[in-house]
Motif scaffolding. Structure first.
Motif, PDB file in Angstrom:
ATOM      1  N   ALA A   1       0.826  -1.209   0.000  1.00  0.00           N
ATOM      2  CA  ALA A   1       0.000   0.000   0.000  1.00  0.00           C
ATOM      3  C   ALA A   1       0.864   1.265   0.000  1.00  0.00           C
ATOM      4  O   ALA A   1       0.430   2.315  -0.473  1.00  0.00           O
ATOM      5  CB  ALA A   1      -0.931  -0.001   1.208  1.00  0.00           C
ATOM      6  N   LEU A   2       2.075   1.145   0.525  1.00  0.00           N
ATOM      7  CA  LEU A   2       2.937   2.332   0.608  1.00  0.00           C
ATOM      8  C   LEU A   2       3.700   2.598  -0.698  1.00  0.00           C
ATOM      9  O   LEU A   2       4.289   3.659  -0.871  1.00  0.00           O
ATOM     10  CB  LEU A   2       3.935   2.186   1.759  1.00  0.00           C
ATOM     11  CG  LEU A   2       3.309   2.171   3.155  1.00  0.00           C
ATOM     12  CD1 LEU A   2       4.402   2.184   4.217  1.00  0.00           C
ATOM     13  CD2 LEU A   2       2.396   3.384   3.350  1.00  0.00           C
ATOM     14  N   ALA A   3       3.644   1.619  -1.626  1.00  0.00           N
ATOM     15  CA  ALA A   3       4.365   1.800  -2.898  1.00  0.00           C
ATOM     16  C   ALA A   3       3.799   2.970  -3.695  1.00  0.00           C
ATOM     17  O   ALA A   3       4.452   3.506  -4.582  1.00  0.00           O
ATOM     18  CB  ALA A   3       4.322   0.515  -3.707  1.00  0.00           C
ATOM     19  N   SER A   4       2.567   3.361  -3.378  1.00  0.00           N
ATOM     20  CA  SER A   4       1.955   4.459  -4.142  1.00  0.00           C
ATOM     21  C   SER A   4       2.074   5.802  -3.422  1.00  0.00           C
ATOM     22  O   SER A   4       1.554   6.808  -3.887  1.00  0.00           O
ATOM     23  CB  SER A   4       0.484   4.140  -4.411  1.00  0.00           C
ATOM     24  OG  SER A   4      -0.169   3.991  -3.169  1.00  0.00           O
ATOM     25  N   VAL A   5       2.760   5.818  -2.255  1.00  0.00           N
ATOM     26  CA  VAL A   5       2.950   7.092  -1.541  1.00  0.00           C
ATOM     27  C   VAL A   5       4.234   7.740  -2.044  1.00  0.00           C
ATOM     28  O   VAL A   5       5.326   7.190  -1.886  1.00  0.00           O
ATOM     29  CB  VAL A   5       3.026   6.877  -0.015  1.00  0.00           C
ATOM     30  CG1 VAL A   5       3.311   8.202   0.702  1.00  0.00           C
ATOM     31  CG2 VAL A   5       1.736   6.266   0.491  1.00  0.00           C
ATOM     32  N   MET A   6       4.075   8.891  -2.701  1.00  0.00           N
ATOM     33  CA  MET A   6       5.228   9.530  -3.344  1.00  0.00           C
ATOM     34  C   MET A   6       5.812  10.647  -2.471  1.00  0.00           C
ATOM     35  O   MET A   6       5.097  11.307  -1.731  1.00  0.00           O
ATOM     36  CB  MET A   6       4.803  10.126  -4.695  1.00  0.00           C
ATOM     37  CG  MET A   6       4.345   9.080  -5.685  1.00  0.00           C
ATOM     38  SD  MET A   6       5.708   7.961  -6.088  1.00  0.00           S
ATOM     39  CE  MET A   6       4.865   6.632  -6.924  1.00  0.00           C
ATOM     40  N   ASP A   7       7.122  10.859  -2.652  1.00  0.00           N
ATOM     41  CA  ASP A   7       7.758  12.009  -2.020  1.00  0.00           C
ATOM     42  C   ASP A   7       7.175  13.269  -2.678  1.00  0.00           C
ATOM     43  O   ASP A   7       7.251  13.417  -3.895  1.00  0.00           O
ATOM     44  CB  ASP A   7       9.276  11.923  -2.272  1.00  0.00           C
ATOM     45  CG  ASP A   7      10.036  13.111  -1.686  1.00  0.00           C
ATOM     46  OD1 ASP A   7       9.433  14.183  -1.507  1.00  0.00           O
ATOM     47  OD2 ASP A   7      11.237  12.970  -1.414  1.00  0.00           O
ATOM     48  N   PRO A   8       6.586  14.190  -1.904  1.00  0.00           N
ATOM     49  CA  PRO A   8       5.944  15.356  -2.517  1.00  0.00           C
ATOM     50  C   PRO A   8       6.922  16.264  -3.271  1.00  0.00           C
ATOM     51  O   PRO A   8       6.515  16.982  -4.170  1.00  0.00           O
ATOM     52  CB  PRO A   8       5.325  16.096  -1.327  1.00  0.00           C
ATOM     53  CG  PRO A   8       6.012  15.578  -0.122  1.00  0.00           C
ATOM     54  CD  PRO A   8       6.443  14.185  -0.445  1.00  0.00           C
ATOM     55  N   GLU A   9       8.202  16.211  -2.927  1.00  0.00           N
ATOM     56  CA  GLU A   9       9.158  17.098  -3.591  1.00  0.00           C
ATOM     57  C   GLU A   9       9.908  16.414  -4.740  1.00  0.00           C
ATOM     58  O   GLU A   9      10.493  17.079  -5.582  1.00  0.00           O
ATOM     59  CB  GLU A   9      10.152  17.680  -2.575  1.00  0.00           C
ATOM     60  CG  GLU A   9       9.493  18.786  -1.767  1.00  0.00           C
ATOM     61  CD  GLU A   9      10.404  19.405  -0.718  1.00  0.00           C
ATOM     62  OE1 GLU A   9      11.471  18.841  -0.449  1.00  0.00           O
ATOM     63  OE2 GLU A   9      10.021  20.450  -0.179  1.00  0.00           O
ATOM     64  N   VAL A  10       9.927  15.089  -4.718  1.00  0.00           N
ATOM     65  CA  VAL A  10      10.518  14.331  -5.829  1.00  0.00           C
ATOM     66  C   VAL A  10       9.470  13.296  -6.226  1.00  0.00           C
ATOM     67  O   VAL A  10       9.570  12.125  -5.861  1.00  0.00           O
ATOM     68  CB  VAL A  10      11.834  13.635  -5.403  1.00  0.00           C
ATOM     69  CG1 VAL A  10      12.535  13.037  -6.625  1.00  0.00           C
ATOM     70  CG2 VAL A  10      12.777  14.600  -4.699  1.00  0.00           C
ATOM     71  N   PRO A  11       8.445  13.729  -6.974  1.00  0.00           N
ATOM     72  CA  PRO A  11       7.244  12.889  -7.123  1.00  0.00           C
ATOM     73  C   PRO A  11       7.419  11.603  -7.917  1.00  0.00           C
ATOM     74  O   PRO A  11       6.460  10.859  -8.066  1.00  0.00           O
ATOM     75  CB  PRO A  11       6.241  13.828  -7.810  1.00  0.00           C
ATOM     76  CG  PRO A  11       7.052  14.936  -8.398  1.00  0.00           C
ATOM     77  CD  PRO A  11       8.309  15.047  -7.598  1.00  0.00           C
ATOM     78  N   VAL A  12       8.646  11.297  -8.412  1.00  0.00           N
ATOM     79  CA  VAL A  12       8.836   9.982  -9.046  1.00  0.00           C
ATOM     80  C   VAL A  12       9.270   8.922  -8.042  1.00  0.00           C
ATOM     81  O   VAL A  12       9.257   7.740  -8.344  1.00  0.00           O
ATOM     82  CB  VAL A  12       9.877  10.020 -10.186  1.00  0.00           C
ATOM     83  CG1 VAL A  12       9.295  10.734 -11.390  1.00  0.00           C
ATOM     84  CG2 VAL A  12      11.171  10.662  -9.729  1.00  0.00           C
ATOM     85  N   LEU A  13       9.667   9.346  -6.853  1.00  0.00           N
ATOM     86  CA  LEU A  13      10.139   8.383  -5.851  1.00  0.00           C
ATOM     87  C   LEU A  13       9.043   8.063  -4.845  1.00  0.00           C
ATOM     88  O   LEU A  13       8.432   8.973  -4.283  1.00  0.00           O
ATOM     89  CB  LEU A  13      11.329   8.956  -5.070  1.00  0.00           C
ATOM     90  CG  LEU A  13      12.686   9.079  -5.738  1.00  0.00           C
ATOM     91  CD1 LEU A  13      13.724   9.453  -4.687  1.00  0.00           C
ATOM     92  CD2 LEU A  13      13.072   7.775  -6.411  1.00  0.00           C
TER      93      LEU A  13
END
Lengths: 254, 159
Positions: free
Chosen positions: B10-22
């Motif tokens: 479930a956490l695989a879809s939580v993105m870093d807000p400042e580097v949104p590809v990670l």
């Protein structure tokens, strides 16, 4: 809440947090005023790191003041006399060289201080310091490079940075004069003996001064008092600007 | 009973807000997940002490796991987060996004004058680049310029 009757560890955490907060606040004032965009961003990045670090110390210290105390109470609702930052950190930004001279002295001290604190007998303090040490090594590198650039630059930049460094030298020496709080924290095994850091600090500072073609650091009578809550005339202005919003609207939320 | 693996997924879809590809998993900030009946505890290591994205990341992690139970986020400082924990996949995603990934390992940074690493341009792949500033658009990045294609680019610096 009484800030002046806390145990040695809490008082020491406040001292560490106050240094980070006051210098972070000073650097934040460069936002939008840096000479070029990259340097404006660099100082505000360092400011962000320092304010984040202040939050770590205050969150830890707040535990000692009861369940209602928060990091914000410690930052915004204490008076000047209960702040224990070094006098150096509250000195005005002045021109670019003044800010970088202040930063270079502080970063170099901060690096050795955190290195010692990452061996502290207090586990949480040790973890905070080990984390911050990595970030601080970037700060120290940045400010040292600027000292070299300005010192070994033009005649004007050399003379100006030399004057800034000479003016701030007595303030930097407060680092190595133990306050009652430093002493109690040292006795409790959680903090280094600050006097023992002086030689390492002077050696590092002088190695950079030599690269920068600047005069070696000279010992003078330390300007001290900040760590015991006796501040320069500048401190009240820093607090007024930083605390006015929180004090005017005590229930304000971001 | 929810499986631990489902929580990680479930956490695989939580993105870093400042580097949104990670994702937070690529970034390596999720240290552990524990759960008992409907209580879930997640250990998160902050990237930078003052990183403003950490609050957003924590609330997004909480949101992503809320359907599984009550979520408690625990901040773990030890051992401190390092760029070594960014996954290989994360490094590829960074470069494809135009951010040069950390070069080498974040070995002991106890020298005040660490050498500047040789960073490859994420656009034209030239090795001929120069450092413009140690501090970039976010706490975790430095600013570089490619000397071949002339483009400035972000470098995710070693920590």
């Amino acid at each position: 809440m009484k800030w002046d009757t806390c145990d040695p560890k809490t008082a020491y955490l406040l001292h560490l947090g106050d240094d980070a907060l006051i210098l972070g606040q000073r650097l934040a004032a460069w936002c939008g005023h840096g000479p070029i965009l990259e340097q404006d961003i660099a100082l505000t990045n360092i400011s962000l790191d320092l304010i984040g670090l202040a939050r770590q110390y205050y969150q830890y210290a707040a535990l000692e003041f009861g369940p209602d105390c928060t990091e914000d109470d410690l930052a915004y609702f204490r008076e000047s006399r209960s702040f224990m930052n070094h006098l150096l950190t509250e000195q005005p930004n002045g021109h670019w060289g003044d800010t970088l001279a202040r930063q270079f002295y502080f970063d170099t001290f901060h690096f050795f201080q955190l290195e010692a604190l990452s061996q502290s007998a207090d586990e949480r303090l040790r973890h905070i310091a080990a984390k911050a040490l990595k970030e601080t090594s970037y700060h120290a590198q940045f400010s040292a490079e600027w000292i070299v650039r300005l010192g070994d630059g033009t005649k004007e930049s050399h003379d100006k940075i030399q004057a800034s460094l000479t003016h701030l030298a007595p303030f930097a020496l407060e680092f190595f004069v133990p306050s009652a709080v430093d002493q109690a924290a040292y006795n409790a095994g959680i903090a280094p003996d600050v006097a023992s850091l002086q030689e390492t600090w002077i050696n590092k500072v002088n190695s950079i001064f030599s690269l920068a073609t600047l005069d070696p650091f000279t010992l003078s009578f330390p300007k001290k008092g900040g760590k015991s809550g006796i501040h320069s005339e500048h401190h009240g202005y820093v607090l007024a600007e930083m605390q006015s919003l929180a004090r005017t609207y005590p229930d304000a939320k971001w | 009973m929810v499986k631990t693996q489902e929580l990680w997924d479930a956490l695989a879809s939580v993105m870093d807000p400042e580097v949104p590809v990670l994702s937070v998993l690529d970034l390596g900030v999720i240290r552990a997940i524990r759960h008992e009946s409907n209580r879930i505890e997640v250990d998160i290591s902050p990237t930078y002490t003052g990183c403003p994205a950490m609050d957003v990341i924590s609330s997004q992690v909480r949101e992503a796991l809320l359907s599984f139970g009550d979520v408690n986020i625990v901040t773990v400082l030890d051992p401190p987060w390092t760029t070594d924990w960014i996954s290989a996949e994360g490094r590829n995603k960074l470069e494809a996004y135009g951010i040069a990934p950390p070069v080498g390992r974040a070995h002991d940074k106890r020298s005040l004058w660490a050498p500047v690493p040789s960073v490859r341009c994420p656009r034209c792949k030239s090795a001929s680049t120069k450092l413009i500033s140690h501090f970039g658009s976010t706490a975790c990045k430095a600013l570089y310029q490619c000397l071949d294609c002339q483009e400035p680019f972000d470098y995710f610096k070693c920590l």
